[in-house]
Design a protein around this motif. Sequence first.
Motif, short mmCIF file in Angstrom:
data_model
loop_
_atom_site.label_atom_id
_atom_site.label_comp_id
_atom_site.label_asym_id
_atom_site.label_seq_id
_atom_site.Cartn_x
_atom_site.Cartn_y
_atom_site.Cartn_z
N LYS A 194 -3.03 6.45 5.62
CA LYS A 194 -2.08 5.39 5.31
C LYS A 194 -2.81 4.13 4.88
CE LYS A 194 1.79 2.75 7.18
NZ LYS A 194 2.65 2.48 8.38
N LYS A 195 -2.45 3.64 3.72
CA LYS A 195 -3.07 2.43 3.21
C LYS A 195 -2.20 1.22 3.53
CE LYS A 195 -5.64 4.47 -0.60
NZ LYS A 195 -5.99 4.35 -2.03
N MET A 196 -2.88 0.10 3.81
CA MET A 196 -2.17 -1.14 4.05
C MET A 196 -1.76 -1.76 2.73
SD MET A 196 -4.62 -2.63 7.04
CE MET A 196 -3.62 -4.08 7.31
N GLU A 197 -0.86 -2.73 2.80
CA GLU A 197 -0.40 -3.41 1.59
C GLU A 197 -1.57 -4.04 0.85
OE1 GLU A 197 2.45 -7.21 0.38
OE2 GLU A 197 2.31 -6.52 2.44
N ASN A 198 -1.53 -3.91 -0.44
CA ASN A 198 -2.57 -4.50 -1.28
C ASN A 198 -2.42 -6.01 -1.29
OD1 ASN A 198 -4.24 -5.40 -3.35
ND2 ASN A 198 -3.97 -3.53 -4.53
N GLY A 199 -3.42 -6.72 -0.76
CA GLY A 199 -3.35 -8.17 -0.66
C GLY A 199 -3.14 -8.86 -1.98
N THR A 200 -3.63 -8.27 -3.06
CA THR A 200 -3.51 -8.92 -4.37
C THR A 200 -2.07 -8.91 -4.87
OG1 THR A 200 -4.09 -6.84 -5.47
CG2 THR A 200 -5.88 -8.38 -5.00
N ASP A 201 -1.18 -8.14 -4.25
CA ASP A 201 0.22 -8.12 -4.64
C ASP A 201 0.99 -9.31 -4.07
OD1 ASP A 201 -0.19 -5.80 -6.03
OD2 ASP A 201 0.46 -4.50 -4.39
N TYR A 202 0.40 -9.99 -3.13
CA TYR A 202 1.07 -11.10 -2.48
C TYR A 202 1.07 -12.32 -3.40
CZ TYR A 202 2.31 -14.52 1.13
OH TYR A 202 2.94 -15.50 1.85
N GLN A 203 2.23 -12.96 -3.55
CA GLN A 203 2.36 -14.11 -4.43
C GLN A 203 2.20 -15.40 -3.63
OE1 GLN A 203 2.77 -13.92 -7.88
NE2 GLN A 203 2.32 -11.76 -7.44
N VAL A 204 1.20 -16.19 -4.00
CA VAL A 204 0.99 -17.48 -3.36
C VAL A 204 2.12 -18.43 -3.76
CG1 VAL A 204 -0.53 -19.51 -3.31
CG2 VAL A 204 -1.51 -17.21 -3.19
N LYS A 211 -1.76 -19.72 0.84
CA LYS A 211 -3.07 -19.25 0.37
C LYS A 211 -3.85 -18.60 1.51
CE LYS A 211 -3.45 -22.53 -3.47
NZ LYS A 211 -4.17 -23.69 -4.04
N ILE A 212 -3.71 -19.15 2.72
CA ILE A 212 -4.38 -18.56 3.88
C ILE A 212 -3.85 -17.15 4.11
CG2 ILE A 212 -4.58 -18.68 6.40
CD1 ILE A 212 -4.65 -21.76 6.06
N ILE A 213 -2.53 -16.98 4.04
CA ILE A 213 -1.94 -15.65 4.23
C ILE A 213 -2.42 -14.70 3.14
CG2 ILE A 213 0.24 -14.37 4.18
CD1 ILE A 213 1.55 -16.78 5.53
N PHE A 214 -2.51 -15.20 1.91
CA PHE A 214 -3.02 -14.38 0.81
C PHE A 214 -4.44 -13.89 1.12
CE2 PHE A 214 -5.60 -14.19 -3.07
CZ PHE A 214 -4.93 -13.22 -3.80
N LEU A 240 3.74 -19.23 9.04
CA LEU A 240 4.98 -18.62 8.58
C LEU A 240 4.76 -18.01 7.20
CD1 LEU A 240 8.06 -18.15 8.92
CD2 LEU A 240 8.39 -20.28 7.63
N ASP A 241 5.12 -16.74 7.06
CA ASP A 241 5.03 -16.06 5.78
C ASP A 241 6.29 -16.40 4.97
OD1 ASP A 241 4.89 -14.36 3.60
OD2 ASP A 241 4.21 -12.63 4.75
N VAL A 242 6.19 -17.45 4.16
CA VAL A 242 7.32 -17.95 3.40
C VAL A 242 7.89 -16.87 2.48
CG1 VAL A 242 7.95 -19.52 1.51
CG2 VAL A 242 6.72 -20.38 3.50
N GLN A 243 7.02 -16.13 1.83
CA GLN A 243 7.49 -15.13 0.89
C GLN A 243 8.32 -14.04 1.58
OE1 GLN A 243 7.49 -15.94 -1.95
NE2 GLN A 243 5.59 -16.79 -2.74
N ASN A 244 7.97 -13.71 2.80
CA ASN A 244 8.75 -12.72 3.53
C ASN A 244 10.12 -13.27 3.92
OD1 ASN A 244 9.00 -10.08 4.76
ND2 ASN A 244 8.80 -11.10 6.75
N VAL A 245 10.16 -14.55 4.28
CA VAL A 245 11.44 -15.20 4.60
C VAL A 245 12.34 -15.19 3.36
CG1 VAL A 245 12.55 -17.37 5.26
CG2 VAL A 245 10.44 -16.64 6.41
N LEU A 246 11.77 -15.59 2.22
CA LEU A 246 12.56 -15.63 0.99
C LEU A 246 12.99 -14.23 0.56
CD1 LEU A 246 10.54 -18.34 -0.98
CD2 LEU A 246 12.68 -18.62 0.27
#
Length: 479
Positions: A381-391, A346-349, A308-314
């Motif tokens: 088209k570029k995908m989302e930058n993984g480093t922008d994701y907040q653990v 962290k796995i999702i990150f 589950l992508d918690v950050q997306n839920v929030l």
Amino acid sequence: MDTLQHVFKGTFVHSTPSCPMEVLKEHIIGIGKMGRIMFLEDAQEQTRLAQKWGFDESDVKELSKSEFFMPGMVDTHIHAPQYSFIGSAMDKPLLEWLEHTTFPTEETYADLEVAENVYRAVVRRTLKNGTTTACYFATIHTDASIVLADIANHYGQRAFIGKVCMDSNKTYPKYLESCEESIEETERFVDIMEKKKYDRVKPVITPRFAISCSERLLNELGLLADKHQLHIQSHISESTAEIDEVLRIFPTYDSYTEVYDKNKLLTNKTVMAHGCYLTDEELNIFRSKGAAISHCPNSNISLYSGHLDVQNVLKHQVKLGLGTDAAGGYSVSMLDAIRKAIETSKIIFMEKQKENRENKKMYIDYKRETVQNGIKPGPIKKMENGTDYQVLSNQEAFRLATLGGCQALNIDHITGNFEVNKEFDALLINMAAEDSAFELFSDIAIEDAVQRFLYLGDDRNIKEVYVAGRCVVPFTNNA
């Protein structure tokens, strides 16, 4: 005016809607005999408070430097009957695990002696591990479900008890009840629970999941919940195989969420477990209905269902709590749920980082090839930058396990933190307990000490457990 039964002085750690972890050092708290927090102020106000509230300053219980209070933890999704086989049968995916292990075990709960032995054990174990509120699935057996409610009430745990409903599936027909029986027995269960008038143990309408329920049963349960203004719990989007089966069984519905929503089962008192594959559109429905998700990371990993992508839920402003989902998860400890939630984040990150690197390589290869061919490279088209994701931080996970769980269960106006007038559900943590799970070799900031407890602590560090001001752990001799 309520009179005081406890006055504690020391460090208090809790969450607020605007702060994931607030540390209140050198504070004093007063708990009334009705279990509510009467005051929480700076300890310098002790003499004034003693005069105002009429307590003797010598009766103040002062915490040591290695101790602090935190709110009780809230398990928003746990299967009480599955405690009998926890830590085993972990080698099968969800639907096989249900058919070969779970349903045959739950069938034995027609025997009330079996039910009482296991239910007494799981309530005691969860309380010892700091779960002051638990949202339980029981089984299809009404009388056994009442046994679980009686036991939770006896030990003082705040609990929601669900008599499971399941009337439809060709894969496991011998474990089902008829639709009429399920409705009648659920009504009987609710009636008995209401007559018992428990202070803190309540019924929760519990269709197991859409795969095991007919459309009529789902609709009748939604009407019953609305009639009695009851909580609702079930599962949703735990695995891809489950989603495919739901859409096969309910071909006229556009999504798994719509199956529940159109049958009046998504309300501000609903908590749905898992939600690993909910789309943004489905999350918007959850938000609009005020429904919540129980994040069960141990189970999601153990049954290799998904993440589950918690950050997306929030981000979608959907209420979110944590659950152990025992025995799909192999631990009843909410500390384990906190750790697994952080690890999943962290796995999702890392997955997003990998996607980002692959996308960059694809763009570089594309650019190099077009230039070599004498063609000006166009945009890609570029995908989302993984480093922008907040653990997920340990502070945020702490909030999900306490206040977040109360918000998910719609009881945050009653408990969940140390706000005045809320009921005192709390854990007294001793980081220097005998045989502690970890050591503190020197004085460290309380914030760092709390983090160490969240990552390394266990029931040995939980010195006392309070529910509505009542000390329920250690257990008394007659418990």
